[in-house]
Design a protein around this motif. Structure first.
Motif, PDB file in Angstrom:
ATOM      1  N   PRO A 218       4.609  -7.250   5.492  1.00 22.77           N
ATOM      2  CA  PRO A 218       5.829  -6.946   4.721  1.00 22.77           C
ATOM      3  C   PRO A 218       6.134  -8.072   3.741  1.00 22.77           C
ATOM      4  O   PRO A 218       5.622  -9.189   3.881  1.00 22.77           O
ATOM      5  CB  PRO A 218       6.903  -6.854   5.807  1.00 22.77           C
ATOM      6  CG  PRO A 218       6.398  -7.740   6.903  1.00 22.77           C
ATOM      7  CD  PRO A 218       4.900  -7.619   6.880  1.00 22.77           C
ATOM      8  N   ASN A 252      12.544   3.032   9.575  1.00 23.87           N
ATOM      9  CA  ASN A 252      12.726   2.072  10.664  1.00 23.87           C
ATOM     10  C   ASN A 252      13.718   0.996  10.259  1.00 23.87           C
ATOM     11  O   ASN A 252      13.645   0.453   9.144  1.00 23.87           O
ATOM     12  CB  ASN A 252      11.398   1.412  11.036  1.00 23.87           C
ATOM     13  CG  ASN A 252      10.501   2.333  11.844  1.00 23.87           C
ATOM     14  OD1 ASN A 252      10.967   3.032  12.743  1.00 23.87           O
ATOM     15  ND2 ASN A 252       9.215   2.344  11.525  1.00 23.87           N
ATOM     16  N   THR A 262      12.482  -0.335   6.572  1.00 25.90           N
ATOM     17  CA  THR A 262      11.176   0.160   6.127  1.00 25.90           C
ATOM     18  C   THR A 262      11.176   1.678   6.046  1.00 25.90           C
ATOM     19  O   THR A 262      11.569   2.354   7.003  1.00 25.90           O
ATOM     20  CB  THR A 262      10.062  -0.293   7.095  1.00 25.90           C
ATOM     21  OG1 THR A 262      10.121  -1.716   7.248  1.00 25.90           O
ATOM     22  CG2 THR A 262       8.695   0.099   6.568  1.00 25.90           C
ATOM     23  N   LEU A 263      10.728   2.199   4.933  1.00 30.55           N
ATOM     24  CA  LEU A 263      10.580   3.640   4.747  1.00 30.55           C
ATOM     25  C   LEU A 263       9.136   3.939   4.391  1.00 30.55           C
ATOM     26  O   LEU A 263       8.605   3.390   3.414  1.00 30.55           O
ATOM     27  CB  LEU A 263      11.503   4.153   3.638  1.00 30.55           C
ATOM     28  CG  LEU A 263      11.448   5.662   3.375  1.00 30.55           C
ATOM     29  CD1 LEU A 263      12.027   6.430   4.554  1.00 30.55           C
ATOM     30  CD2 LEU A 263      12.184   6.029   2.092  1.00 30.55           C
ATOM     31  N   ARG A 264       8.493   4.779   5.198  1.00 31.37           N
ATOM     32  CA  ARG A 264       7.113   5.185   4.930  1.00 31.37           C
ATOM     33  C   ARG A 264       7.083   6.596   4.362  1.00 31.37           C
ATOM     34  O   ARG A 264       7.828   7.476   4.821  1.00 31.37           O
ATOM     35  CB  ARG A 264       6.255   5.093   6.194  1.00 31.37           C
ATOM     36  CG  ARG A 264       5.957   3.665   6.603  1.00 31.37           C
ATOM     37  CD  ARG A 264       5.185   3.594   7.893  1.00 31.37           C
ATOM     38  NE  ARG A 264       3.901   4.280   7.826  1.00 31.37           N
ATOM     39  CZ  ARG A 264       3.025   4.318   8.834  1.00 31.37           C
ATOM     40  NH1 ARG A 264       3.316   3.716   9.974  1.00 31.37           N
ATOM     41  NH2 ARG A 264       1.894   4.957   8.702  1.00 31.37           N
ATOM     42  N   LYS A 266       4.332   9.736   2.563  1.00 30.77           N
ATOM     43  CA  LYS A 266       2.959  10.247   2.550  1.00 30.77           C
ATOM     44  C   LYS A 266       2.710  10.988   1.246  1.00 30.77           C
ATOM     45  O   LYS A 266       3.361  11.993   0.955  1.00 30.77           O
ATOM     46  CB  LYS A 266       2.714  11.179   3.741  1.00 30.77           C
ATOM     47  CG  LYS A 266       1.324  11.778   3.805  1.00 30.77           C
ATOM     48  CD  LYS A 266       1.196  12.711   4.998  1.00 30.77           C
ATOM     49  CE  LYS A 266      -0.216  13.294   5.102  1.00 30.77           C
ATOM     50  NZ  LYS A 266      -0.547  14.143   3.935  1.00 30.77           N
ATOM     51  N   ASN A 274       1.638   9.924   8.773  1.00 38.36           N
ATOM     52  CA  ASN A 274       2.897   9.356   8.309  1.00 38.36           C
ATOM     53  C   ASN A 274       2.743   8.538   7.031  1.00 38.36           C
ATOM     54  O   ASN A 274       3.704   7.899   6.588  1.00 38.36           O
ATOM     55  CB  ASN A 274       3.533   8.491   9.404  1.00 38.36           C
ATOM     56  CG  ASN A 274       4.029   9.324  10.561  1.00 38.36           C
ATOM     57  OD1 ASN A 274       4.446  10.459  10.387  1.00 38.36           O
ATOM     58  ND2 ASN A 274       3.971   8.766  11.748  1.00 38.36           N
ATOM     59  N   ARG A 276       0.968   5.714   4.244  1.00 40.47           N
ATOM     60  CA  ARG A 276       1.017   4.254   4.194  1.00 40.47           C
ATOM     61  C   ARG A 276       1.766   3.772   2.952  1.00 40.47           C
ATOM     62  O   ARG A 276       1.902   2.571   2.728  1.00 40.47           O
ATOM     63  CB  ARG A 276      -0.405   3.671   4.233  1.00 40.47           C
ATOM     64  CG  ARG A 276      -0.468   2.202   4.567  1.00 40.47           C
ATOM     65  CD  ARG A 276      -1.898   1.728   4.649  1.00 40.47           C
ATOM     66  NE  ARG A 276      -2.532   2.213   5.858  1.00 40.47           N
ATOM     67  CZ  ARG A 276      -2.454   1.603   7.036  1.00 40.47           C
ATOM     68  NH1 ARG A 276      -1.745   0.506   7.167  1.00 40.47           N
ATOM     69  NH2 ARG A 276      -3.084   2.082   8.087  1.00 40.47           N
ATOM     70  N   THR A 277       2.240   4.687   2.140  1.00 46.60           N
ATOM     71  CA  THR A 277       3.088   4.307   1.015  1.00 46.60           C
ATOM     72  C   THR A 277       4.423   3.822   1.578  1.00 46.60           C
ATOM     73  O   THR A 277       5.081   4.540   2.327  1.00 46.60           O
ATOM     74  CB  THR A 277       3.299   5.496   0.075  1.00 46.60           C
ATOM     75  OG1 THR A 277       2.035   5.894  -0.467  1.00 46.60           O
ATOM     76  CG2 THR A 277       4.239   5.146  -1.052  1.00 46.60           C
ATOM     77  N   THR A 278       4.816   2.606   1.234  1.00 48.78           N
ATOM     78  CA  THR A 278       5.941   1.953   1.914  1.00 48.78           C
ATOM     79  C   THR A 278       6.943   1.394   0.910  1.00 48.78           C
ATOM     80  O   THR A 278       6.556   0.831  -0.116  1.00 48.78           O
ATOM     81  CB  THR A 278       5.430   0.806   2.814  1.00 48.78           C
ATOM     82  OG1 THR A 278       4.371   1.284   3.651  1.00 48.78           O
ATOM     83  CG2 THR A 278       6.555   0.270   3.684  1.00 48.78           C
ATOM     84  N   TRP A 280      10.452  -1.080   1.033  1.00 51.36           N
ATOM     85  CA  TRP A 280      11.306  -1.942   1.846  1.00 51.36           C
ATOM     86  C   TRP A 280      12.660  -2.116   1.160  1.00 51.36           C
ATOM     87  O   TRP A 280      12.733  -2.349  -0.052  1.00 51.36           O
ATOM     88  CB  TRP A 280      10.661  -3.314   2.046  1.00 51.36           C
ATOM     89  CG  TRP A 280       9.468  -3.303   2.951  1.00 51.36           C
ATOM     90  CD1 TRP A 280       9.455  -3.389   4.313  1.00 51.36           C
ATOM     91  CD2 TRP A 280       8.095  -3.217   2.561  1.00 51.36           C
ATOM     92  NE1 TRP A 280       8.173  -3.349   4.798  1.00 51.36           N
ATOM     93  CE2 TRP A 280       7.312  -3.250   3.738  1.00 51.36           C
ATOM     94  CE3 TRP A 280       7.445  -3.118   1.325  1.00 51.36           C
ATOM     95  CZ2 TRP A 280       5.930  -3.188   3.713  1.00 51.36           C
ATOM     96  CZ3 TRP A 280       6.067  -3.050   1.304  1.00 51.36           C
ATOM     97  CH2 TRP A 280       5.319  -3.089   2.486  1.00 51.36           C
ATOM     98  N   ARG A 292       5.021  -0.456  -2.016  1.00 51.36           N
ATOM     99  CA  ARG A 292       3.563  -0.519  -1.877  1.00 51.36           C
ATOM    100  C   ARG A 292       3.000   0.901  -1.960  1.00 51.36           C
ATOM    101  O   ARG A 292       3.280   1.744  -1.101  1.00 51.36           O
ATOM    102  CB  ARG A 292       3.183  -1.186  -0.560  1.00 51.36           C
ATOM    103  CG  ARG A 292       1.724  -1.582  -0.457  1.00 51.36           C
ATOM    104  CD  ARG A 292       1.524  -2.588   0.658  1.00 51.36           C
ATOM    105  NE  ARG A 292       2.225  -3.845   0.379  1.00 51.36           N
ATOM    106  CZ  ARG A 292       2.473  -4.785   1.290  1.00 51.36           C
ATOM    107  NH1 ARG A 292       2.077  -4.607   2.538  1.00 51.36           N
ATOM    108  NH2 ARG A 292       3.100  -5.892   0.965  1.00 51.36           N
TER     109      ARG A 292
END
Length: 359
Positions: A218, A252, A262-264, A266, A274, A276-278, A280, A292
């Motif tokens: 992160p 999360n 954190t927000l993921r 797709k 779920n 991996r595009t994230t 924060w 990301r």
């Protein structure tokens, strides 16, 4: 060849039962969405960011009762899963109405079975043992293939041993093992690398482990407390504006005092269920700290993202779920019969050759 046979037999007798249980639980978990008992799981998935934002705002409205995380509805399992401290959780429909609650994972079979398959009910230590079992499974496939090659001319496929005798069990184990060897190798390799990530450098090439570590890290920010009131709906809308075609998958709250929400998400090119595009967000203000894009990650990291969907049969539909079910059931059968034949089935003693009679 004798030492290979010795290694194969003793490994099977020592760890075969653990592999059998891991294989059986994996075969059941492949169909987890189908057998999990909760209403509205077959509903159509509402991907509207405005509606999702409203559900998040509703769930997070009371700071004293807000969940630590939310896994949003997905095709085939169209309910949200909320997680709380101490292993508690809840399922809610896509209007935010509570469908089921639990205070411990032991109240939900899908949760404790997954915990066994991944952690053996023992956290990180248990996960290490699962990884060791996966390494043993790879050794089984390699040594078993070498041992089968000597007797390949007598190959005969059977689901169960022909007789209750040591030679029949040995022949069945050998011939069934070679048939399912590619599936066992797929299950064991993907599972082992997911546990022991440094092995990714062997599978994906030098530098893969470092690339994965960097991609998962992160952003570095000063620690900050989670604000009592945040505009959760605005955060969801901001994420949707960044990736309008992506599905919102997991939210999360900060962990370990990180100060980051954190927000993921797709995107359509991602296999990981779920994504991996994230994105924060700062815990004190809700502003975006970093983004990301999974489609711009290094090739090795994107390749690593394929391992879990393959291991869990999250891609390929029913056909691939059946393939991985066969893999798990075959591992359960081979492992349990290996233990039975090694510890409990008596070998037939060899009769000495008759001596030639002399006049």
């Amino acid at each position: 060849m004798r030492w290979i046979e010795w290694l194969h037999r003793w490994l099977g007798g020592s760890i075969g039962l653990l592999l059998a249980l891991i294989g059986l639980s994996g075969a059941i978990l492949v169909h987890r969405d189908a057998w999990t008992m909760v209403a509205h799981k077959q509903d159509a998935v509402d991907r509207d960011a405005v509606h999702i934002a409203a559900r998040v705002a509703q769930a997070m409205a009371d700071p004293a009762r807000r969940p630590e995380g939310i896994v949003f509805a997905s095709p085939g399992f169209a309910v949200d899963r909320l997680t709380f401290s101490g292993g508690a959780g809840a399922y809610t429909d896509q209007t935010g109405r509570t469908l089921a609650r639990w205070d411990s994972q032991w109240q939900r079979p899908e949760l404790w079975l997954f915990d066994f398959h991944r952690h053996l009910f023992s956290g990180d230590r248990g996960e290490t043992f699962v990884g060791i079992a996966g390494l043993a499974g790879i050794v089984f496939v390699a040594t078993g293939t070498l041992l089968w090659w000597r007797t390949r001319r007598s190959f005969a496929f059977r689901l169960l041993p022909k007789r209750h005798s040591h030679p029949a069990f040995l022949r069945h184990h050998r011939d069934l093992g070679i048939v399912v060897a590619p599936l066992l190798l797929l299950s064991c390799v993907t599972g082992t690398v997911l546990v022991f990530r440094p092995l990714a450098s062997i599978l994906l090439g030098p530098g893969a482990t470092a690339a994965m570590r960097q991609a998962a890290a992160p952003p570095k920010v000063d620690k900050m407390a989670l604000a009592a009131k945040l505009d959760w709906a605005a955060m969801i809308r901001a994420a949707h504006d960044r990736f309008p075609d992506a599905d919102i998958r997991v939210l999360n709250l900060p962990r370990g005092g990180s100060g980051l929400i954190t927000l993921r998400m797709k995107q359509s090119d991602e296999w990981l269920p779920n994504g991996r595009t994230t994105i924060w967000f700062a815990a004190d203000s809700g502003r975006i700290v970093d983004v990301r894009d999974a489609t711009r990650l290094p090739a090795q990291v994107r390749a690593f993202g394929l391992l879990f969907p393959l291991h869990s049969a999250a891609v390929g539909g029913l056909a691939f779920r059946i393939v991985m079910t066969i893999s798990g059931l075959a591992l359960a059968l081979l492992g349990s019969l290996a233990v039975w034949s090694f510890w409990f089935l008596r070998r037939t003693p060899r009769r000495p050759a008759p001596r030639p009679q002399t006049a």
